[in-house]
Design an enzyme around this catalytic site. Structure first.
Site, PDB file in Angstrom:
ATOM      1  N   GLN A   1     -28.904  31.988  10.576  1.00  0.00           N
ATOM      2  CA  GLN A   1     -28.381  32.928  11.587  1.00  0.00           C
ATOM      3  C   GLN A   1     -27.087  33.606  11.137  1.00  0.00           C
ATOM      4  O   GLN A   1     -26.676  34.613  11.726  1.00  0.00           O
ATOM      5  CB  GLN A   1     -28.203  32.206  12.929  1.00  0.00           C
ATOM      6  CG  GLN A   1     -29.553  31.803  13.533  1.00  0.00           C
ATOM      7  CD  GLN A   1     -29.444  31.041  14.850  1.00  0.00           C
ATOM      8  OE1 GLN A   1     -28.400  31.035  15.493  1.00  0.00           O
ATOM      9  NE2 GLN A   1     -30.532  30.385  15.245  1.00  0.00           N
TER      10      GLN A   1
ATOM     11  N   HIS B   1     -24.178  21.494  23.139  1.00  0.00           N
ATOM     12  CA  HIS B   1     -23.877  22.356  24.299  1.00  0.00           C
ATOM     13  C   HIS B   1     -23.609  21.514  25.560  1.00  0.00           C
ATOM     14  O   HIS B   1     -22.490  21.456  26.012  1.00  0.00           O
ATOM     15  CB  HIS B   1     -24.950  23.427  24.555  1.00  0.00           C
ATOM     16  CG  HIS B   1     -25.271  24.247  23.348  1.00  0.00           C
ATOM     17  ND1 HIS B   1     -24.297  24.932  22.651  1.00  0.00           N
ATOM     18  CD2 HIS B   1     -26.449  24.469  22.679  1.00  0.00           C
ATOM     19  CE1 HIS B   1     -24.856  25.554  21.614  1.00  0.00           C
ATOM     20  NE2 HIS B   1     -26.154  25.285  21.600  1.00  0.00           N
TER      21      HIS B   1
ATOM     22  N   HIS C   1     -30.357  19.929  21.312  1.00  0.00           N
ATOM     23  CA  HIS C   1     -29.793  20.954  22.210  1.00  0.00           C
ATOM     24  C   HIS C   1     -30.079  20.537  23.638  1.00  0.00           C
ATOM     25  O   HIS C   1     -31.208  20.136  23.930  1.00  0.00           O
ATOM     26  CB  HIS C   1     -30.523  22.295  22.042  1.00  0.00           C
ATOM     27  CG  HIS C   1     -30.275  23.026  20.774  1.00  0.00           C
ATOM     28  ND1 HIS C   1     -31.284  23.383  19.923  1.00  0.00           N
ATOM     29  CD2 HIS C   1     -29.143  23.540  20.232  1.00  0.00           C
ATOM     30  CE1 HIS C   1     -30.797  24.081  18.914  1.00  0.00           C
ATOM     31  NE2 HIS C   1     -29.491  24.184  19.061  1.00  0.00           N
TER      32      HIS C   1
ATOM     33  N   ASP D   1     -22.688  27.023  15.098  1.00  0.00           N
ATOM     34  CA  ASP D   1     -23.994  27.351  15.660  1.00  0.00           C
ATOM     35  C   ASP D   1     -24.596  28.640  15.094  1.00  0.00           C
ATOM     36  O   ASP D   1     -25.182  28.629  14.019  1.00  0.00           O
ATOM     37  CB  ASP D   1     -23.862  27.397  17.199  1.00  0.00           C
ATOM     38  CG  ASP D   1     -25.207  27.418  17.917  1.00  0.00           C
ATOM     39  OD1 ASP D   1     -26.239  27.521  17.246  1.00  0.00           O
ATOM     40  OD2 ASP D   1     -25.234  27.331  19.155  1.00  0.00           O
TER      41      ASP D   1
HETATM   42  C1  NGQ Z   1     -31.643  27.751  18.207  1.00  0.00           C
HETATM   43  N1  NGQ Z   1     -30.229  28.614  19.884  1.00  0.00           N
HETATM   44  O1  NGQ Z   1     -32.139  26.664  17.885  1.00  0.00           O
HETATM   45  O2  NGQ Z   1     -31.239  28.542  17.368  1.00  0.00           O
HETATM   46  C2  NGQ Z   1     -31.521  28.073  19.665  1.00  0.00           C
HETATM   47  C3  NGQ Z   1     -32.586  29.029  20.104  1.00  0.00           C
HETATM   48  C4  NGQ Z   1     -34.925  28.247  20.531  1.00  0.00           C
HETATM   49  C5  NGQ Z   1     -29.399  28.028  20.732  1.00  0.00           C
HETATM   50  N2  NGQ Z   1     -29.824  26.999  21.386  1.00  0.00           N
HETATM   51  C6  NGQ Z   1     -33.955  28.723  19.548  1.00  0.00           C
HETATM   52  N3  NGQ Z   1     -28.202  28.500  20.911  1.00  0.00           N
HETATM   53  O3  NGQ Z   1     -34.619  27.963  21.685  1.00  0.00           O
HETATM   54  O4  NGQ Z   1     -36.108  28.191  20.126  1.00  0.00           O
HETATM   55 ZN    ZN Z   2     -28.133  25.531  18.100  1.00  0.00          ZN
END
Ligand code: NGQ
Ligand code: ZN
Length: 462
Positions: free
Chosen positions: A67, A272, A235, A323
């Site tokens: 990212q 988070h 998460h 992140d």
């Molecule tokens: C991630 N992002 O894993 O990058 C997630 C979104 C998802 C955050 N949690 C990806 N901030 O939910 O599949």
């Molecule tokens: Zn993440």
């Protein structure tokens, strides 16, 4: 054995000058671990000299390396309003364009940048596993090896957290655009086994069930039975929409559900944990798990505010992560952790450490730094975050001549670094006693950035 001499070092414990000791001699063993710390010593002729304030390295406990290459590219208004979920669609499209070489080049650039900011260990929450069509690579660990290669090139200490991802929401099949992320439990177990022998030395292996929306309950149980002691990251409760879906599906809120259904303890990191009731906050604080806070990404994605005042008042542990890499700057993460609370509670020095807010005379900067250093090291199971016997020789030398520190007594230095920081005051960084940053730049910055630029030109022109 190697010897270092630090003119001023931030040491754990309550020493006279806010933790700052002078003329500190440090010896290390062949593995780069500290064997002795002795303040008040003259510099030996064979010692590596660090002239200026030296902090311990900080762990960056939450990273999705790829990212880094889309940071700043999702700030354009879409047709129907933007939120976390629309950002996620952009991110999914981007994730489908990356080759293994791209992943390695981006991760190396990212880790070089992190090191230059004083992060000496990273928790790589790695879910990009498969080819663009969703089939595993011939070597199912191909993209993990790319991450490891980036850590090796840059000198970063890696806690690799391969992600288990199986569903596209509570009780929903995964979608086509999540195809590079997916595993069944046997495939996931095989990935961990393939990785384990090579995540040694300064590297660690953990696991990461992505989230309760991506891993069903039985699968979470099965995953946890694969490893009894390594770090477990997940998460959780980042978005109110996720909380509502979890409640509709399980009858419980995400943090509540997890605390009731898994043995959450000191090996866990709940990334988070933004949306918690007072009861969840108290229970998480008591669990000894680390809350993985990513203030700049949480702000960028419009997540909400973590109840940090209540959580810290109850002894809760936290660490910081970058992140989505919208910012790679530890001081900025800590500053925004505090500022979020100031804006919300309309007060000052909210996290300096006592009921309500401040202990009279307690400084906010050191409190934030100490907690994040300890929590990050715990969450990654990395011996970083303190200059002490048994820890790795991870040193961050600040520019003692920077205007932001002019005339300050030592006990104000961390406050100045966090709250009045102008562009990076980090001059040198050592991981395990090896210098990886000199004069504010990673020692391989040029070659790494050249390769990164070529990748970006290719990605953005296609
Ligand atoms: C991630 N992002 O894993 O990058 C997630 C979104 C998802 C955050 N949690 C990806 N901030 O939910 O599949
Ligand atoms: Zn993440």
């Amino acid at each position: 054995m190697r010897r270092f001499w630090l003119s001023r070092a931030y040491l754990p414990g309550d020493t006279a000058a806010g933790g700052w000791a002078s003329e500190v001699e440090i010896t290390t063993d062949a593995a780069g671990l500290i064997t002795a710390v002795q303040p008040g010593r003259a510099a030996a002729v064979d010692a590596v000299r660090l002239d200026g304030p030296v902090l311990p390295g900080l762990a960056n406990l939450h990273s999705h390396a790829f990212q880094r290459a889309m940071a700043g590219l999702a700030e354009i208004a879409g047709p129907a309003g933007d939120d976390f979920w629309t950002w996620r669609e952009t991110m999914y499209r981007f994730a489908l364009t990356l080759s293994p070489e791209d992943v390695e080049a981006i991760a190396a650039q990212l880790y070089a940048e992190m090191l230059a900011q004083g992060y000496t260990a990273v928790g790589e929450f790695h879910y990009l596993h498969h080819q663009t069509d969703g089939r595993p690579y011939d070597d199912r660990a191909e993209l993990s090896w790319r991450i490891l290669a980036a850590a090796e090139q840059t000198g970063m200490a890696l806690t690799h957290l391969p992600v288990l991802y199986a569903t596209g929401g509570f009780g929903k099949p995964a979608s086509e655009r999540q195809r590079r992320f997916l595993h069944d439990i046997d495939g996931y177990a095989a990935l961990l086994e393939r990785l384990r022998p090579r995540l040694t030395g300064r590297h660690r292996l953990g696991m990461a069930p992505h989230s309760l929306r991506a891993v069903p309950a039985e699968m979470l149980r099965a995953a946890l039975s694969l490893d009894a002691s390594g770090p477990v990251h997940i998460h959780i409760a980042e978005q109110t929409g996720e909380v509502a879906e979890c409640e509709a599906f399980t009858g419980q809120r995400p943090v509540q559900w997890l605390l009731d259904h898994a043995a959450v303890d000191a090996r866990w990191c709940l990334v988070h944990a933004t949306h918690m009731t007072a009861d969840e906050t108290a229970r998480l604080a008591a669990s000894q798990a680390v809350a993985g806070l990513c203030p700049t990404t949480e702000a960028n994605l419009g997540d909400g505010l973590f109840p940090a005042v209540e959580y810290l008042r109850q002894g809760g542990r936290f660490g910081i992560g970058s992140d989505s890499h919208i910012s790679i700057n530890a001081a900025e993460e800590l500053r925004w952790l505090e500022y979020g609370q100031r804006l919300f509670h309309r007060g000052r020095n909210m996290l300096s450490g006592a009921p309500g807010a401040a202990t009279p005379g307690a400084a906010t900067g050191p409190k934030l730094f100490d907690a994040a250093a300890a929590g990050g090291a715990q969450a990654l199971q990395q011996p970083t975050g303190a200059i002490a016997v048994g820890r790795r020789a991870d040193f961050v030398l600040l520019d003692g001549n920077a205007a932001q520190f002019a005339g300050l007594p030592p006990e104000r230095l961390l406050d100045a670094w966090i709250f009045s920081g102008q562009p990076n005051a980090v001059r040198e960084v050592y991981v395990g006693g090896e210098r990886v940053v000199a004069e504010g730049r990673h020692v391989k910055a040029e070659a790494i950035a050249a390769r990164y630029r070529a990748v970006m030109r290719k990605l953005l022109s296609s």
